[in-house]
Structure formats: structure tokens, C-alpha cells
Design a protein around this motif. Structure first.
Motif, PDB file in Angstrom:
ATOM      1  N   PRO A  19      37.754  59.436  25.490  1.00 13.31           N
ATOM      2  CA  PRO A  19      38.523  58.229  25.152  1.00 13.31           C
ATOM      3  C   PRO A  19      39.883  58.533  24.543  1.00 13.31           C
ATOM      4  O   PRO A  19      40.882  57.859  24.847  1.00 13.31           O
ATOM      5  CB  PRO A  19      37.608  57.498  24.157  1.00 13.31           C
ATOM      6  CG  PRO A  19      36.240  57.959  24.495  1.00 13.31           C
ATOM      7  CD  PRO A  19      36.411  59.396  24.878  1.00 13.31           C
ATOM      8  N   ILE A  41      37.395  53.280  29.912  1.00 12.25           N
ATOM      9  CA  ILE A  41      36.337  53.476  28.911  1.00 12.25           C
ATOM     10  C   ILE A  41      35.127  52.602  29.228  1.00 12.25           C
ATOM     11  O   ILE A  41      33.986  53.038  29.068  1.00 12.25           O
ATOM     12  CB  ILE A  41      36.855  53.180  27.491  1.00 12.25           C
ATOM     13  CG1 ILE A  41      38.125  53.986  27.213  1.00 12.25           C
ATOM     14  CG2 ILE A  41      35.783  53.531  26.453  1.00 12.25           C
ATOM     15  CD1 ILE A  41      37.972  55.476  27.403  1.00 12.25           C
ATOM     16  N   ASP A  42      35.352  51.366  29.702  1.00  9.78           N
ATOM     17  CA  ASP A  42      34.203  50.528  30.047  1.00  9.78           C
ATOM     18  C   ASP A  42      33.439  51.091  31.238  1.00  9.78           C
ATOM     19  O   ASP A  42      32.216  50.958  31.324  1.00  9.78           O
ATOM     20  CB  ASP A  42      34.632  49.079  30.302  1.00  9.78           C
ATOM     21  CG  ASP A  42      35.734  48.968  31.344  1.00  9.78           C
ATOM     22  OD1 ASP A  42      36.265  50.007  31.779  1.00  9.78           O
ATOM     23  OD2 ASP A  42      36.067  47.832  31.735  1.00  9.78           O
ATOM     24  N   VAL A  45      31.210  53.779  29.815  1.00 11.19           N
ATOM     25  CA  VAL A  45      30.012  53.233  29.176  1.00 11.19           C
ATOM     26  C   VAL A  45      28.928  53.013  30.225  1.00 11.19           C
ATOM     27  O   VAL A  45      27.764  53.364  30.020  1.00 11.19           O
ATOM     28  CB  VAL A  45      30.328  51.917  28.433  1.00 11.19           C
ATOM     29  CG1 VAL A  45      29.052  51.294  27.880  1.00 11.19           C
ATOM     30  CG2 VAL A  45      31.314  52.160  27.303  1.00 11.19           C
ATOM     31  N   THR A 200      34.908  48.599  22.610  1.00 11.02           N
ATOM     32  CA  THR A 200      34.414  49.374  23.748  1.00 11.02           C
ATOM     33  C   THR A 200      34.205  50.833  23.354  1.00 11.02           C
ATOM     34  O   THR A 200      33.239  51.466  23.769  1.00 11.02           O
ATOM     35  CB  THR A 200      35.395  49.283  24.931  1.00 11.02           C
ATOM     36  OG1 THR A 200      35.655  47.912  25.223  1.00 11.02           O
ATOM     37  CG2 THR A 200      34.824  49.952  26.162  1.00 11.02           C
ATOM     38  N   TRP A 201      35.111  51.363  22.542  1.00 13.08           N
ATOM     39  CA  TRP A 201      34.943  52.732  22.052  1.00 13.08           C
ATOM     40  C   TRP A 201      33.681  52.845  21.207  1.00 13.08           C
ATOM     41  O   TRP A 201      32.923  53.808  21.328  1.00 13.08           O
ATOM     42  CB  TRP A 201      36.154  53.130  21.205  1.00 13.08           C
ATOM     43  CG  TRP A 201      37.396  53.426  21.960  1.00 13.08           C
ATOM     44  CD1 TRP A 201      37.928  52.694  22.984  1.00 13.08           C
ATOM     45  CD2 TRP A 201      38.291  54.521  21.749  1.00 13.08           C
ATOM     46  NE1 TRP A 201      39.110  53.250  23.411  1.00 13.08           N
ATOM     47  CE2 TRP A 201      39.346  54.374  22.674  1.00 13.08           C
ATOM     48  CE3 TRP A 201      38.305  55.579  20.862  1.00 13.08           C
ATOM     49  CZ2 TRP A 201      40.411  55.269  22.731  1.00 13.08           C
ATOM     50  CZ3 TRP A 201      39.359  56.485  20.911  1.00 13.08           C
ATOM     51  CH2 TRP A 201      40.401  56.329  21.848  1.00 13.08           C
ATOM     52  N   TYR A 204      30.802  52.961  23.420  1.00 12.67           N
ATOM     53  CA  TYR A 204      30.757  54.232  24.140  1.00 12.67           C
ATOM     54  C   TYR A 204      30.083  55.315  23.305  1.00 12.67           C
ATOM     55  O   TYR A 204      29.185  56.021  23.783  1.00 12.67           O
ATOM     56  CB  TYR A 204      32.183  54.642  24.517  1.00 12.67           C
ATOM     57  CG  TYR A 204      32.302  56.001  25.172  1.00 12.67           C
ATOM     58  CD1 TYR A 204      31.985  56.175  26.512  1.00 12.67           C
ATOM     59  CD2 TYR A 204      32.732  57.105  24.443  1.00 12.67           C
ATOM     60  CE1 TYR A 204      32.108  57.416  27.128  1.00 12.67           C
ATOM     61  CE2 TYR A 204      32.856  58.349  25.046  1.00 12.67           C
ATOM     62  CZ  TYR A 204      32.545  58.498  26.384  1.00 12.67           C
ATOM     63  OH  TYR A 204      32.654  59.732  26.975  1.00 12.67           O
ATOM     64  N   TYR A 205      30.492  55.439  22.042  1.00 12.79           N
ATOM     65  CA  TYR A 205      29.934  56.499  21.211  1.00 12.79           C
ATOM     66  C   TYR A 205      28.507  56.193  20.778  1.00 12.79           C
ATOM     67  O   TYR A 205      27.667  57.099  20.701  1.00 12.79           O
ATOM     68  CB  TYR A 205      30.828  56.740  19.996  1.00 12.79           C
ATOM     69  CG  TYR A 205      32.103  57.466  20.341  1.00 12.79           C
ATOM     70  CD1 TYR A 205      32.071  58.789  20.774  1.00 12.79           C
ATOM     71  CD2 TYR A 205      33.333  56.823  20.272  1.00 12.79           C
ATOM     72  CE1 TYR A 205      33.231  59.452  21.114  1.00 12.79           C
ATOM     73  CE2 TYR A 205      34.504  57.491  20.610  1.00 12.79           C
ATOM     74  CZ  TYR A 205      34.448  58.803  21.030  1.00 12.79           C
ATOM     75  OH  TYR A 205      35.602  59.470  21.372  1.00 12.79           O
ATOM     76  N   GLY A 208      26.403  56.603  23.832  1.00 15.82           N
ATOM     77  CA  GLY A 208      26.424  58.024  24.159  1.00 15.82           C
ATOM     78  C   GLY A 208      25.477  58.832  23.298  1.00 15.82           C
ATOM     79  O   GLY A 208      24.849  59.787  23.774  1.00 15.82           O
ATOM     80  N   TYR A 272      24.532  46.217  25.820  1.00 22.94           N
ATOM     81  CA  TYR A 272      25.977  46.259  26.034  1.00 22.94           C
ATOM     82  C   TYR A 272      26.488  45.000  26.731  1.00 22.94           C
ATOM     83  O   TYR A 272      27.475  44.401  26.316  1.00 22.94           O
ATOM     84  CB  TYR A 272      26.336  47.499  26.857  1.00 22.94           C
ATOM     85  CG  TYR A 272      27.804  47.607  27.173  1.00 22.94           C
ATOM     86  CD1 TYR A 272      28.743  47.775  26.148  1.00 22.94           C
ATOM     87  CD2 TYR A 272      28.268  47.533  28.482  1.00 22.94           C
ATOM     88  CE1 TYR A 272      30.092  47.872  26.430  1.00 22.94           C
ATOM     89  CE2 TYR A 272      29.621  47.628  28.768  1.00 22.94           C
ATOM     90  CZ  TYR A 272      30.533  47.794  27.742  1.00 22.94           C
ATOM     91  OH  TYR A 272      31.875  47.881  28.018  1.00 22.94           O
TER      92      TYR A 272
END
Length: 408
Positions: A19, A41-42, A45, A200-201, A204-205, A208, A272
């Protein structure tokens, strides 16, 4: 120990830094061009949770040789379980149940379903096994499309309220909760030169982290004595039975483990997206996505399907009809005189509309054929063949030998 896992550490670091790298690159003078070809980034995900689903598919299909064409059943149950629990429609589980608890409960529910489905399906083999698992999934698909308990219009699926969301973290410890969702999410302010670390970040994390733990759990199983028996079943089931293994039980347990992590992937998807529908959970094409990712990445490699779906998601992003797709980019940067020019009444704009815009499925079909014909072992499988072993084991040795050669 670090040397033995250098490749794994490098891959995890690449995903963790992506990212930030993406945000920096799209702010450069070539940012508009890079935004077309780099996954957003999306998109990343989606690569994580669908990649986990593809990995769970590969766990049973790639390591035992039994193709589960109905694997979307487990993904769908996990997704619907989360949404129904969040809307107060699951007995004993209120809307305030922590998301991490819902993940585990959904996985355990699917373990029970997988054992029932497997108890019937593993009495068959080959194409008959694939077809009967598909049959179970299609029955569930039709049922969920017509089950009024889900929502007033079950064909359109179900969703949670606009102000609600899910948090990934340690239940009961508010400081370790990260809210996920396409709209809602935890914001961490700005990083470096004005790079906003947004919802979104955060998703993501957080997602993840779950995917990483799930992957290493599956990898540990694959490299255990249990995993060796799975591979023995794939290579020669009769011989595995002859040496004394109860192959039926081993297949059943492997199927249940695979279903558990498929349910985790479905639950992450629901958390999500905050909504589910029959078409994006129980549908045959959901399993087809996992199959395509496994073929591109490499059957029986575990990590391969994750890279395979990253490859697939990248192509879909480039050929997307959305703003960042290459078709809209070309229409935006090419002058009108170029777009209107052409030969035989066919303009450049017509070529873009017909051959580029929204044609991801066409080119993915071509890629699928090429991989089957010329790279049957997939990306990761082919790398393993070239290196003479797993990438994690062989690549550091190859690099060290190259470095010694250069030093001489």
C-alpha cells in the motif's frame, strides 16, 4: 531459522509494504499510467480473502487429488453465517458477538457440514466425486435463493445496516480492534508525504493478518505427517491403503480442514463487503475462480493459488470498465483525432470498445488455455521444477551461490 524462511519473510514484507509503495508510485509523474497496471488496494483486499479461499480449495484438491467443485458451499455458509449473526438471526448469537468469535464459529459449523458432505462424497472418486460435491453446492444455492428467513428478497441476498461494522482483533481489548469494511473502517491519519492511511488500508492489514495466520496453519499441516499421507493418497491411494492408512478418514479430515478455512475466507468477505448474495457466495463461478487461480498459480503448491488470483485480479483491473481501467485511460489521453481515425470504417475508439473495454473474461479464458497447454504446473509449480525443490528452500541457496560466483 530466519535464513530458512527468508522467502516467506520477503513475501510477507512485500504484501505489507505494497500500500505504501502503491501510494508513492501513483503520486509520481507516471502515476496515471502506473494506476492502470498496479492493483488498487481494494483489489488487494479481494486478493487476500479470495486467495485464502483458493488456498483452501488447493489444500483438498491439490494435495489429495479430489476436485471439490462444490467448494463454494463452505465459502457461502461462512459468509451468510456472519451476516445472519450480525442481524440477530442466529440463535444464541446476538448482533454484538465479536467478529473473531464469528469467524471461529462459522468455521466449526462448516466443519460439521464438510464431514456430512464428505461422508457421502468420498464413497466416490474422480469425476463422480467432483459432480456430487457440485450437486450439494447447487442444492444449497437454490435453497438460499428462496429462503425468506435470510431477507425479504433472498435472491438479492442480505446485508447489515449502514452504521454497523465488524472489528478484527482480540475480543474484549478495544485497543486491539480494527474495524473493517468498504465504507467504514479505522483511519490512522497520514503517513509520510501526505499519504492517507484510510479505511481500505485498515481492512487490508486486518484481513491480511487473518489470512497470514491461516496460511501458515495450512502450511504446517501440509508439512506434518498428516500432510505426507495426503500426498501419498494423491500419488497412489491404493498403495497408501495397502500400507495401513485409513485413507477414508484422512480424506474426510482433510476435507473438514479445507472447509474450515474456506468458511474463514467467506466470513472475511462478508465482513469486508457487509453484504452477501447467492451469486457471489454459493455460485459455481465462485469455485471456478478458485480453480482458475489454482491452475495459474500451481496445483499442490498451497501458496500458488494466492499468486494465481493476484495475477487474475491484476488482469481484471487493467481491463476494468471502471475509471482506472486501460480503456478509459486511453480515451482520456489519446486526442480525439486519433480516436476517430481508422481503417475501413473501424476507428481506434471502436477497437478500444470491442477489444479492450471490459474484456477481462475473454483474455482470462485465453490465459487459462495457455497455462493448461504450456504451463500445466502453474507459476509456482514451474518455479519449483526449475529450482529442484520449493522456492523457500532452493531460492536462497541459488542466490548465495550466485553471489559467491560474482565475488570470485
Amino acid at each position: 531459522m530466519l535464513g530458512d524462511h527468508a522467502v516467506h519473510i520477503a513475501v510477507v514484507a512485500a504484501f505489507a509494504l505494497y500500500p505504501f509503495v502503491y501510494a508513492i508510485l501513483v503520486r509520481t509523474p507516471l502515476g496515471a499510467e502506473l494506476d492502470v497496471f498496479l492493483p488498487r488496494i481494494d483489489t488487494m483486499v479481494a486478493v487476500l480473502y479470495i486467495g485464502l479461499f483458493a488456498v483452501s480449495f488447493d489444500f483438498i484438491s491439490g494435495y489429495t487429488g479430489y476436485l471439490s467443485f462444490g467448494h463454494a458451499l463452505f465459502y457461502g455458509v461462512g459468509a451468510y453465517f456472519v451476516i445472519l449473526a450480525a442481524t440477530g438471526k442466529v440463535p444464541l448469537l446476538g448482533p454484538g458477538t465479536p467478529f473473531m468469535a464469528l469467524l471461529l464459529i462459522a468455521g466449526l459449523v462448516v466443519v460439521g457440514i464438510a464431514l456430512l458432505v464428505g461422508a457421502v462424497s468420498f464413497r466416490l472418486s474422480g469425476v463422480y466425486f467432483a459432480m456430487i460435491t457440485l450437486g450439494f453446492a447447487e442444492v444449497a444455492h437454490v435453497f438460499i435463493r428462496n429462503w425468506d428467513y435470510v431477507s425479504s428478497n433472498p435472491r438479492d441476498g442480505a446485508s447489515i445496516g449502514a452504521g454497523e461494522g465488524f472489528s478484527i482483533g482480540v475480543p474484549g481489548v478495544d485497543a486491539l480492534q480494527v474495524e473493517i469494511g468498504r465504507i467504514v473502517g479505522t483511519n490512522f491519519g497520514e503517513f509520510g508525504p501526505g499519504i492517507a492511511v484510510d479505511a481500505t488500508w485498515a481492512s487490508y492489514y486486518a484481513i491480511g493478518a487473518i489470512v497470514l495466520v491461516s496460511y501458515f496453519a495450512l502450511q504446517r499441516i501440509v508439512h506434518s505427517p498428516f500432510g505426507r499421507v495426503m500426498i501419498a493418497i494423491r500419488e497412489n491411494e491404493e498403495r497408501a491403503r495397502a500400507v495401513g492408512y485409513d485413507v477414508y478418514r484422512f480424506k474426510l479430515v482433510a476435507f473438514a480442514i479445507s472447509g474450515f478455512f474456506a468458511a474463514i475466507a467467506g466470513a472475511l468477505f462478508a465482513g469486508y463487503r457487509r453484504s452477501v448474495a447467492p451469486e457471489n457466495t454459493f455460485d459455481l463461478f465462485v469455485t471456478a475462480d478458485a480453480l482458475l487461480a489454482a491452475i495459474i498459480g500451481g496445483f499442490g503448491t498451497l501458496a500458488g493459488p494466492l499468486y494465481g488470483y493476484l495475477f487474475k485480479g491484476g488482469i481484471e483491473g487493467v481491463l476494468s470498465t471502471e475509471y482506472h481501467g486501460i480503456a478509459r485511460y486511453l480515451r482520456r489521453v489519446l486526442p480525439e483525432s486519433t480516436l476517430s481515425s481508422g481503417v475501413g470504417g473501424v476507428s481506434v475508439a471502436d477497437v478500444i470498445n470491442v477489444l479492450v473495454d471490459g474484456r477481462a473474461d475473454l483474455y482470462l479464458g485465453i490465459v487459462f488455455i495457455l497455462f493448461v497447454l504450456y504451463v500445466p504446473r502453474g507459476i509456482l509449480g514451474t518455479l519449483r521444477d526449475r529450482l529442484g525443490g520449493t522456492v523457500a528452500e532452493r531460492l536462497p541457496d541459488r542466490l548465495r551461490s550466485r553471489v559467491r560466483g560474482w565475488q570470485r
